[in-house]
Design a protein around this motif. Sequence first.
Motif, mmCIF file in Angstrom:
data_model
loop_
_atom_site.group_PDB
_atom_site.id
_atom_site.type_symbol
_atom_site.label_atom_id
_atom_site.label_comp_id
_atom_site.label_asym_id
_atom_site.label_seq_id
_atom_site.Cartn_x
_atom_site.Cartn_y
_atom_site.Cartn_z
ATOM 1 N N ASN A 1 0.910 -1.230 0.013
ATOM 2 C CA ASN A 1 -0.170 -0.050 -0.032
ATOM 3 C C ASN A 1 0.848 1.231 0.025
ATOM 4 N N SER A 2 2.053 1.159 0.773
ATOM 5 C CA SER A 2 2.830 2.251 0.642
ATOM 6 C C SER A 2 3.557 2.779 -0.601
ATOM 7 N N THR A 3 3.748 1.698 -1.543
ATOM 8 C CA THR A 3 4.267 1.757 -2.905
ATOM 9 C C THR A 3 3.009 2.361 -3.833
ATOM 10 N N LEU A 4 1.649 1.798 -3.509
ATOM 11 C CA LEU A 4 0.524 2.427 -4.183
ATOM 12 C C LEU A 4 0.353 3.825 -3.827
ATOM 13 N N GLN A 5 0.462 4.323 -2.585
ATOM 14 C CA GLN A 5 0.150 5.619 -2.156
ATOM 15 C C GLN A 5 1.405 6.735 -2.914
ATOM 16 N N ILE A 6 2.441 6.193 -2.989
ATOM 17 C CA ILE A 6 3.765 6.678 -3.943
ATOM 18 C C ILE A 6 3.074 7.162 -5.275
ATOM 19 N N SER A 7 2.575 6.257 -5.800
ATOM 20 C CA SER A 7 2.037 6.213 -7.182
ATOM 21 C C SER A 7 0.817 7.063 -7.437
ATOM 22 N N GLN A 8 -0.072 7.421 -6.247
ATOM 23 C CA GLN A 8 -0.996 8.198 -6.084
ATOM 24 C C GLN A 8 -0.530 9.389 -6.156
ATOM 25 N N ALA A 9 0.377 9.838 -5.196
ATOM 26 C CA ALA A 9 0.903 11.014 -5.114
ATOM 27 C C ALA A 9 1.748 11.605 -6.373
ATOM 28 N N GLN A 10 2.328 10.551 -6.915
ATOM 29 C CA GLN A 10 2.775 11.005 -8.287
ATOM 30 C C GLN A 10 2.006 11.309 -9.200
ATOM 31 N N LEU A 11 0.974 10.833 -9.249
ATOM 32 C CA LEU A 11 -0.213 10.943 -10.123
ATOM 33 C C LEU A 11 -0.748 12.342 -10.021
ATOM 34 N N GLU A 12 -1.141 12.720 -8.813
ATOM 35 C CA GLU A 12 -1.498 14.086 -8.530
ATOM 36 C C GLU A 12 -0.601 15.075 -8.744
ATOM 37 N N LYS A 13 0.885 14.767 -8.778
ATOM 38 C CA LYS A 13 1.612 15.752 -9.090
ATOM 39 C C LYS A 13 1.937 16.024 -10.587
ATOM 40 N N ILE A 14 1.482 15.027 -11.414
ATOM 41 C CA ILE A 14 1.724 15.079 -12.841
ATOM 42 C C ILE A 14 0.269 15.972 -13.035
ATOM 43 N N LYS A 15 -0.725 15.675 -12.481
ATOM 44 C CA LYS A 15 -1.832 16.387 -12.801
ATOM 45 C C LYS A 15 -1.899 17.966 -12.265
ATOM 46 N N SER A 16 -0.932 18.240 -11.287
ATOM 47 C CA SER A 16 -0.559 19.710 -10.881
ATOM 48 C C SER A 16 0.037 20.304 -11.887
ATOM 49 N N PHE A 17 0.829 19.439 -12.907
ATOM 50 C CA PHE A 17 1.564 19.999 -13.757
ATOM 51 C C PHE A 17 0.851 19.921 -15.019
ATOM 52 N N LYS A 18 -0.469 20.143 -15.110
ATOM 53 C CA LYS A 18 -1.091 20.574 -16.394
ATOM 54 C C LYS A 18 -0.506 21.741 -16.941
ATOM 55 N N LYS A 19 -0.439 22.708 -15.976
ATOM 56 C CA LYS A 19 0.479 23.819 -16.672
ATOM 57 C C LYS A 19 1.779 23.861 -16.231
ATOM 58 N N GLU A 20 2.546 23.943 -16.867
ATOM 59 C CA GLU A 20 4.110 23.782 -16.221
ATOM 60 C C GLU A 20 4.219 25.102 -15.518
ATOM 61 N N SER A 21 5.173 24.778 -14.593
ATOM 62 C CA SER A 21 5.600 26.008 -13.756
ATOM 63 C C SER A 21 6.078 27.313 -14.405
ATOM 64 N N PRO A 22 5.793 28.240 -13.772
ATOM 65 C CA PRO A 22 5.945 29.728 -14.547
ATOM 66 C C PRO A 22 7.769 29.685 -14.017
ATOM 67 N N ARG A 23 8.154 30.353 -15.227
ATOM 68 C CA ARG A 23 9.622 30.745 -15.283
ATOM 69 C C ARG A 23 9.793 32.134 -14.975
ATOM 70 N N LEU A 24 10.963 32.293 -14.171
ATOM 71 C CA LEU A 24 11.351 33.818 -13.922
ATOM 72 C C LEU A 24 12.938 34.119 -14.225
ATOM 73 N N PHE A 25 12.850 35.150 -14.990
ATOM 74 C CA PHE A 25 14.415 35.338 -15.239
ATOM 75 C C PHE A 25 14.714 36.766 -14.772
ATOM 76 N N LEU A 26 15.801 36.635 -13.955
ATOM 77 C CA LEU A 26 16.428 37.677 -13.138
ATOM 78 C C LEU A 26 17.885 38.012 -13.869
ATOM 79 N N GLY A 27 18.206 39.041 -14.075
ATOM 80 C CA GLY A 27 19.285 39.537 -14.811
ATOM 81 C C GLY A 27 19.719 40.900 -14.721
ATOM 82 N N ALA A 28 20.817 41.216 -15.572
ATOM 83 C CA ALA A 28 21.310 42.747 -15.930
ATOM 84 C C ALA A 28 21.641 43.029 -17.281
ATOM 85 N N GLN A 29 21.401 44.186 -17.817
ATOM 86 C CA GLN A 29 21.773 44.435 -19.158
ATOM 87 C C GLN A 29 22.693 45.732 -19.408
ATOM 88 N N ASN A 30 23.459 45.734 -20.169
ATOM 89 C CA ASN A 30 24.494 47.026 -20.340
ATOM 90 C C ASN A 30 24.250 47.037 -22.256
#
Length: 407
Positions: free
Chosen positions: A239-268
């Motif tokens: 059951n513990s390995t089953l719960q890992i798969s369930q958690a991984q499934l929910e994680k994949i579902k949460s990434f229907k939209k990929e994470s926003p990406r930030l760019f921090l830098g400087a320009q000359n």
Amino acid sequence: MKLKNSLKFSALLMMKLCLLPNLSFAVSKDFVNLLDNIIEQQPEQQIIQGIQELHSANHTLSNSWISGDVELIVHHENDALTDNDDYKNWQVGVEFPIWLPDQKNAQKQVTASYGQELSAQQHYLRWLASNNLRRLAWNQQIATIEVEAARSALQKSQSLKHKVQQKVKAGESPRIDLLLANKAVSKQQNQLVQKQSHLTISQNQFQKWTQTRQLPQSIQERTLSPVSLDQHPKIIKLNSTLQISQAQLEKIKSFKKESPRLFLGAQNDKDRNSENTSLMFEVSIPLGMNPGYSPKIAQEKRNLYEKQALVDKAKMQIELEIFQAQQTLASAKQSIHFSKQQYDISQEALTMSESAYQLGEINIQNLLLVQQQSAEAKLNYKLVQARTGQAIADLNQISGHILGTQQ
């Protein structure tokens, strides 16, 4: 009338079985303490280290506000080979993904599921160690009984040989009787050597796992009721390995939209007349239109279904094995009563045969046959008692009980 007699006999048999010794004792503390030595020798303990590393890595990821790799981006423009207006542009910065709230929560659940697997695996390995200790102890116990029986049979044969020698010297028996008596002694000596070899092997295996050669005085368990299937160590692990798969499934579902990406830098920026330096901040927000999302969900669901099937199959197998172990124990308990009867009869027959031989009423062949049957009946009686104890241990094991708990 026959039914009443049958019920009466069954009731008396059950009463006798309940009064038989060594069927309801608890194992000694010395025996339970050997479990830790077994656990230290388990090769499977390496699995614990792997799960710990997984849990630690996911815990670190859960506490980070960055959800992926950090990329260093360097950009440079120079018109020296084109307009040659002395224009130069430098950009340098880092780009990285950040968690959305749902993604963060899903990652924390993955971390928690690895923590649960760690606990379940430790519990499961302790259960496996209990099985190993029970098996080693009863193998040595049975081997010891067989050696003692072989030694006792040899002593009986040697005693008979001595009596036959006296009768042959006195002219009361032919020399062939002494030859047959010597043959019986030789046979018993050979059997004793074989049984001692088996005992040595059992002792060596016991010592290798427990770091001691001495078998504790009491290894007899009492019969325990099976634990609920959901609390069985094997089911908890699956059951513990089953719960890992369930958690991984929910994680994949949460990434229907990929994470926003930030760019921090400087320009000359630099040309012939001026030079300007500025800070840069850029956000990239995915729209959730990734065509690879659905196949990932489908694949993880398949893994989930396969692991659920393993859990359901294991439950069915455990129920079957518990039933088989219960039947084996019931049969062993009944065998005690009948093997005791056979042992008592064989002892009486041996006493009568020894007297008859001394009086010349039977020959040596008949006496040797009765002596062999008596030795076999005695051994069978002791083995049936030991195998009843072993059957109790096997039933407790498959029922999900770890040594030292509820004993």
